[in-house]
Design a protein around this motif. Structure first.
Motif, PDB file in Angstrom:
ATOM      1  N   LEU A 141      -5.607  -7.641   5.592  1.00  0.00           N
ATOM      2  CA  LEU A 141      -4.987  -6.331   5.780  1.00  0.00           C
ATOM      3  C   LEU A 141      -3.612  -6.410   6.428  1.00  0.00           C
ATOM      4  O   LEU A 141      -2.817  -5.464   6.311  1.00  0.00           O
ATOM      5  CB  LEU A 141      -5.904  -5.440   6.622  1.00  0.00           C
ATOM      6  N   ARG A 142      -3.311  -7.503   7.098  1.00  0.00           N
ATOM      7  CA  ARG A 142      -2.007  -7.636   7.755  1.00  0.00           C
ATOM      8  C   ARG A 142      -0.892  -8.027   6.782  1.00  0.00           C
ATOM      9  O   ARG A 142       0.279  -8.045   7.165  1.00  0.00           O
ATOM     10  CB  ARG A 142      -2.094  -8.647   8.904  1.00  0.00           C
ATOM     11  N   HIS A 143      -1.241  -8.341   5.548  1.00  0.00           N
ATOM     12  CA  HIS A 143      -0.211  -8.641   4.553  1.00  0.00           C
ATOM     13  C   HIS A 143       0.393  -7.336   4.034  1.00  0.00           C
ATOM     14  O   HIS A 143      -0.332  -6.432   3.600  1.00  0.00           O
ATOM     15  CB  HIS A 143      -0.803  -9.428   3.383  1.00  0.00           C
ATOM     16  N   ARG A 144       1.701  -7.253   4.059  1.00  0.00           N
ATOM     17  CA  ARG A 144       2.385  -6.047   3.590  1.00  0.00           C
ATOM     18  C   ARG A 144       2.067  -5.765   2.124  1.00  0.00           C
ATOM     19  O   ARG A 144       1.952  -4.600   1.711  1.00  0.00           O
ATOM     20  CB  ARG A 144       3.900  -6.217   3.776  1.00  0.00           C
ATOM     21  N   THR A 145       1.901  -6.821   1.338  1.00  0.00           N
ATOM     22  CA  THR A 145       1.625  -6.646  -0.088  1.00  0.00           C
ATOM     23  C   THR A 145       0.261  -6.015  -0.336  1.00  0.00           C
ATOM     24  O   THR A 145       0.017  -5.448  -1.405  1.00  0.00           O
ATOM     25  CB  THR A 145       1.689  -7.998  -0.815  1.00  0.00           C
ATOM     26  N   VAL A 146      -0.630  -6.117   0.644  1.00  0.00           N
ATOM     27  CA  VAL A 146      -1.955  -5.494   0.548  1.00  0.00           C
ATOM     28  C   VAL A 146      -1.939  -4.120   1.211  1.00  0.00           C
ATOM     29  O   VAL A 146      -2.419  -3.129   0.649  1.00  0.00           O
ATOM     30  CB  VAL A 146      -3.028  -6.392   1.202  1.00  0.00           C
ATOM     31  N   ALA A 147      -1.376  -4.053   2.411  1.00  0.00           N
ATOM     32  CA  ALA A 147      -1.373  -2.798   3.168  1.00  0.00           C
ATOM     33  C   ALA A 147      -0.504  -1.727   2.515  1.00  0.00           C
ATOM     34  O   ALA A 147      -0.863  -0.539   2.523  1.00  0.00           O
ATOM     35  CB  ALA A 147      -0.889  -3.061   4.594  1.00  0.00           C
TER      36      ALA A 147
END
Length: 281
Positions: free
Chosen positions: A267-273
């Motif tokens: 969840l801490r990945h910008r591409t996911v969040a």
């Protein structure tokens, strides 16, 4: 009105504080979005204790397995659980081995032979080739097998009970929770409210899971779907998924470093969040 984020957790959450767990997911997602706290509503339908009780009940009701006197290799992984759980464990293990690749010839065909002796040898091989401890693999196999064979209805009933009564939903699911979410999406009253579905560290690429879903096989649920995986996450070894599941399906490969299966890392990945935040707007 903003959609509500519904976090659907994975295995191994029994005995935890649901609110503390929800807070951990919210904190990780906020970090991925680059904000101090989330502005959108979030819920976490907690089923950890339900699955734990189902496992205990299955063990209590199971007939005692006659164990080898010499403690040999034909010992089940979890001799206190029913044989249908053990059969699924062996099939799931064979799937993991197949997705890892390079199985030794003498270990091939385990899904047909269903021998605990071969299963134990294959477990050692998978552990060695993925650098994941055998005990971690075994508890994953157990919990998925128990859910598929005994726990589906009570788990889904609990998740449905804790869903918001109305409004759009963004499902964010992890690990075994992605299997729970796929089963949940069979319910049309839920599916038509879901505007976006995220699967992180998902085992939905494993054929045994696909065969045992409520909607058997790789039937796309018909909602916008993003799946994210780390190539070192043993649970997500069946990725990428698009060739089997079709579209619309976005796939995001990430690097979670020393904890490849951790939801907070995903969840801490910008591409996911980022897509989650956009779906809630």
């Amino acid at each position: 009105m903003a959609a509500t984020i519904v976090f659907i957790h994975g295995r191994g959450q029994e005995g935890k504080d649901p609110e503390a767990l929800r807070s951990e997911w919210c904190t990780a997602l906020a970090a991925g979005l680059g904000v101090p706290r989330l502005a959108m509503p979030c819920v976490l339908p907690y089923y950890g204790n339900v699955l734990h009780r189902v496992t205990a009940h299955a063990a209590k009701e199971s007939e005692l397995v006659e164990l080898p006197a010499d403690g040999g290799e034909e010992m089940p992984f979890h001799p206190f659980l029913p044989e249908d759980v053990g059969e699924l464990e062996r099939l799931l293990l064979a799937d993991l081995a197949a997705t890892t690749g390079g199985v030794q010839p003498e270990l091939a065909g385990i899904s047909d032979l269903l021998s605990w002796t071969l299963a134990r040898r294959l477990l050692t091989w998978v552990s060695k080739n993925t650098s994941v401890d055998k005990e971690i693999i075994k508890v994953f196999l157990q919990d998925v097998a128990v859910y598929l064979s005994h726990g589906r209805k009570p788990v889904l009933d609990e998740v449905r009970r804790l869903l918001p009564a109305s409004g759009d939903l963004v499902l964010v699911s992890h690990s075994l929770g992605t299997v729970v979410a796929r089963d949940l999406l069979v319910d049309e009253t839920v599916r038509r409210r879901v505007v976006f579905w995220v699967t992180a560290g998902s085992p939905l690429g494993l054929p045994t899971i696909q065969r045992n879903l409520l909607a058997k096989g790789t039937r796309h649920p018909g909602v916008r779907w993003l799946t994210t995986y780390d190539v070192n996450d043993i649970v997500a070894l069946g990725h990428p998924l698009e060739s089997g599941w079709g579209t619309p399906l976005s796939q995001i490969e990430v690097e979670n470093r020393d904890t490849p299966h951790a939801i907070d890392r995903y969840l801490r990945h910008r591409t996911v969040a980022g897509p989650i935040g956009n779906a809630c707007a």
